[in-house]
Design a protein around this motif. Structure first.
Motif, mmCIF file in Angstrom:
data_model
loop_
_atom_site.group_PDB
_atom_site.id
_atom_site.type_symbol
_atom_site.label_atom_id
_atom_site.label_comp_id
_atom_site.label_asym_id
_atom_site.label_seq_id
_atom_site.Cartn_x
_atom_site.Cartn_y
_atom_site.Cartn_z
ATOM 1 N N ILE A 160 -8.480 4.263 -3.551
ATOM 2 C CA ILE A 160 -7.261 3.443 -3.633
ATOM 3 C C ILE A 160 -7.367 2.572 -4.875
ATOM 4 O O ILE A 160 -8.282 1.761 -5.001
ATOM 5 C CB ILE A 160 -7.091 2.566 -2.380
ATOM 6 C CG1 ILE A 160 -7.037 3.438 -1.113
ATOM 7 C CG2 ILE A 160 -5.829 1.711 -2.489
ATOM 8 C CD1 ILE A 160 -7.040 2.643 0.182
ATOM 9 N N ILE B 158 1.219 -5.858 2.337
ATOM 10 C CA ILE B 158 0.015 -6.680 2.445
ATOM 11 C C ILE B 158 0.343 -8.155 2.330
ATOM 12 O O ILE B 158 -0.191 -8.993 3.060
ATOM 13 C CB ILE B 158 -0.996 -6.263 1.356
ATOM 14 C CG1 ILE B 158 -1.381 -4.786 1.543
ATOM 15 C CG2 ILE B 158 -2.231 -7.160 1.365
ATOM 16 C CD1 ILE B 158 -2.149 -4.190 0.377
ATOM 17 N N VAL C 114 -6.696 -6.439 -0.485
ATOM 18 C CA VAL C 114 -6.586 -5.077 0.042
ATOM 19 C C VAL C 114 -7.719 -4.785 1.020
ATOM 20 O O VAL C 114 -7.499 -4.218 2.099
ATOM 21 C CB VAL C 114 -6.565 -4.054 -1.108
ATOM 22 C CG1 VAL C 114 -6.587 -2.628 -0.558
ATOM 23 C CG2 VAL C 114 -5.335 -4.270 -1.981
ATOM 24 N N ALA D 256 -2.544 0.268 -4.246
ATOM 25 C CA ALA D 256 -2.112 -1.014 -3.677
ATOM 26 C C ALA D 256 -1.759 -1.901 -4.856
ATOM 27 O O ALA D 256 -2.629 -2.237 -5.668
ATOM 28 C CB ALA D 256 -3.207 -1.638 -2.826
ATOM 29 N N TYR E 68 -12.668 4.715 2.820
ATOM 30 C CA TYR E 68 -11.964 4.603 1.542
ATOM 31 C C TYR E 68 -12.875 3.884 0.559
ATOM 32 O O TYR E 68 -13.873 3.267 0.935
ATOM 33 C CB TYR E 68 -10.657 3.814 1.689
ATOM 34 C CG TYR E 68 -10.870 2.348 1.953
ATOM 35 C CD1 TYR E 68 -10.942 1.431 0.900
ATOM 36 C CD2 TYR E 68 -11.063 1.871 3.242
ATOM 37 C CE1 TYR E 68 -11.183 0.087 1.137
ATOM 38 C CE2 TYR E 68 -11.303 0.532 3.488
ATOM 39 C CZ TYR E 68 -11.359 -0.357 2.432
ATOM 40 O OH TYR E 68 -11.608 -1.686 2.662
ATOM 41 N N LEU F 291 -7.070 -3.770 4.915
ATOM 42 C CA LEU F 291 -7.489 -2.486 5.474
ATOM 43 C C LEU F 291 -8.490 -2.676 6.611
ATOM 44 O O LEU F 291 -8.470 -1.936 7.602
ATOM 45 C CB LEU F 291 -8.079 -1.612 4.377
ATOM 46 C CG LEU F 291 -7.068 -1.120 3.328
ATOM 47 C CD1 LEU F 291 -7.772 -0.393 2.203
ATOM 48 C CD2 LEU F 291 -6.011 -0.232 3.970
ATOM 49 N N LEU G 144 0.867 -1.181 0.000
ATOM 50 C CA LEU G 144 0.000 0.000 0.000
ATOM 51 C C LEU G 144 0.900 1.226 0.000
ATOM 52 O O LEU G 144 1.787 1.356 0.855
ATOM 53 C CB LEU G 144 -0.895 -0.011 1.232
ATOM 54 C CG LEU G 144 -1.946 1.089 1.356
ATOM 55 C CD1 LEU G 144 -2.957 1.002 0.213
ATOM 56 C CD2 LEU G 144 -2.665 0.959 2.694
ATOM 57 N N GLY H 13 2.735 -1.132 5.511
ATOM 58 C CA GLY H 13 1.889 -1.275 4.330
ATOM 59 C C GLY H 13 2.173 -2.473 3.447
ATOM 60 O O GLY H 13 1.677 -2.514 2.312
ATOM 61 N N THR I 51 -6.357 -0.416 -7.345
ATOM 62 C CA THR I 51 -5.755 -1.738 -7.182
ATOM 63 C C THR I 51 -6.388 -2.757 -8.111
ATOM 64 O O THR I 51 -7.516 -2.564 -8.580
ATOM 65 C CB THR I 51 -5.887 -2.230 -5.721
ATOM 66 O OG1 THR I 51 -5.106 -3.413 -5.550
ATOM 67 C CG2 THR I 51 -7.347 -2.500 -5.364
#
Length: 232
Positions: A134, A198, A142, A176, A154, A146, A102, A196, A136
């Protein structure tokens, strides 16, 4: 019937997979031109090669249409809900390393952690009237990350192109995506959050938990596993 092994159909991932098996006495090769998606397996009996895109392999494993497949950890965990019930890891292959991360604009000097991002996301919504975006390709991973990190305000926007460029193009505020060196992030003035990362991903050999094995296919699987275990 033969044991079906799915392998990426092109690029460095295919070449490195072929090399990995070759070092273990199993020779994989295409049959015909580069546009044909069939292959040949030499050095072990009753195994057939199926050439697929890396993104198709998790689906084929989960459907039981192939018995074994080589693809990235990221693709398996993104594309297969409850993936542990559908596939089993046989071996990490030691190449194709990349991290799903991220990242936010480098200009956000006060944003270094998920807690910071959560605060900025809340302020962003209050100021702009819509959630922080965001970009991705990895919606499942993701979203779960989160949620676990306590980030709420978001929205994920789908990116099938150059994800890191979406911030510069003002179609997202953060990204991401998969990165191996971080160079693309730096080129687009982005930075990785301190917490960040993941997922650490690499090319992996998987076995389908769904596929049905005949006696011949099960015997071929045992021979292959013995061969692979002999050379780490």
């Amino acid at each position: 019937m033969s044991l079906k092994l799915g392998v990426p159909s092109k690029g460095r991932l295919m070449d490195k997979t072929f090399d990995w098996f070759d070092k273990r006495g199993i020779r994989l090769s295409r049959s015909g031109s580069d546009r044909e998606y069939a292959g040949v397996v030499e050095g072990i009996d009753d195994v057939s090669l199926v050439l697929l895109s890396a993104g198709e392999i998790p689906r084929e494993l989960a459907a039981g249409r192939i018995h074994l497949g080589v693809t990235g950890t990221d693709l398996v965990q993104e594309k297969l809900p409850l993936w542990e019930q559908q596939v089993k890891e046989i071996a990490a292959l030691g190449f194709g390393h990349a991290d799903l991360i991220l990242a936010v604009p480098r200009a956000w000097v006060d944003v270094e952690t998920l807690d910071d991002l959560d605060a900025v996301a809340a302020a962003f919504r209050a100021h702009h009237g819509h959630r922080l975006r965001i970009a991705t390709k990895y919606h499942r991973l993701v979203r779960d990350f989160l949620r676990a990190g306590g980030v709420a305000d978001y929205m994920l926007v789908d990116s099938q192109g150059a994800t890191e460029g979406t911030v510069k193009n003002t179609t997202a505020e953060a990204v991401a995506d998969i990165t191996s060196t971080g160079e693309t992030l730096r080129a687009n003035h982005l930075k990785l959050l301190g917490d960040g990362v993941i997922l650490h991903s690499q090319a992996t050999l998987w076995r389908s938990r769904i596929a049905v094995f005949s006696d011949t296919e099960r015997a071929a699987l045992e021979r292959m596993l013995q061969r692979l275990a002999a050379i780490p």
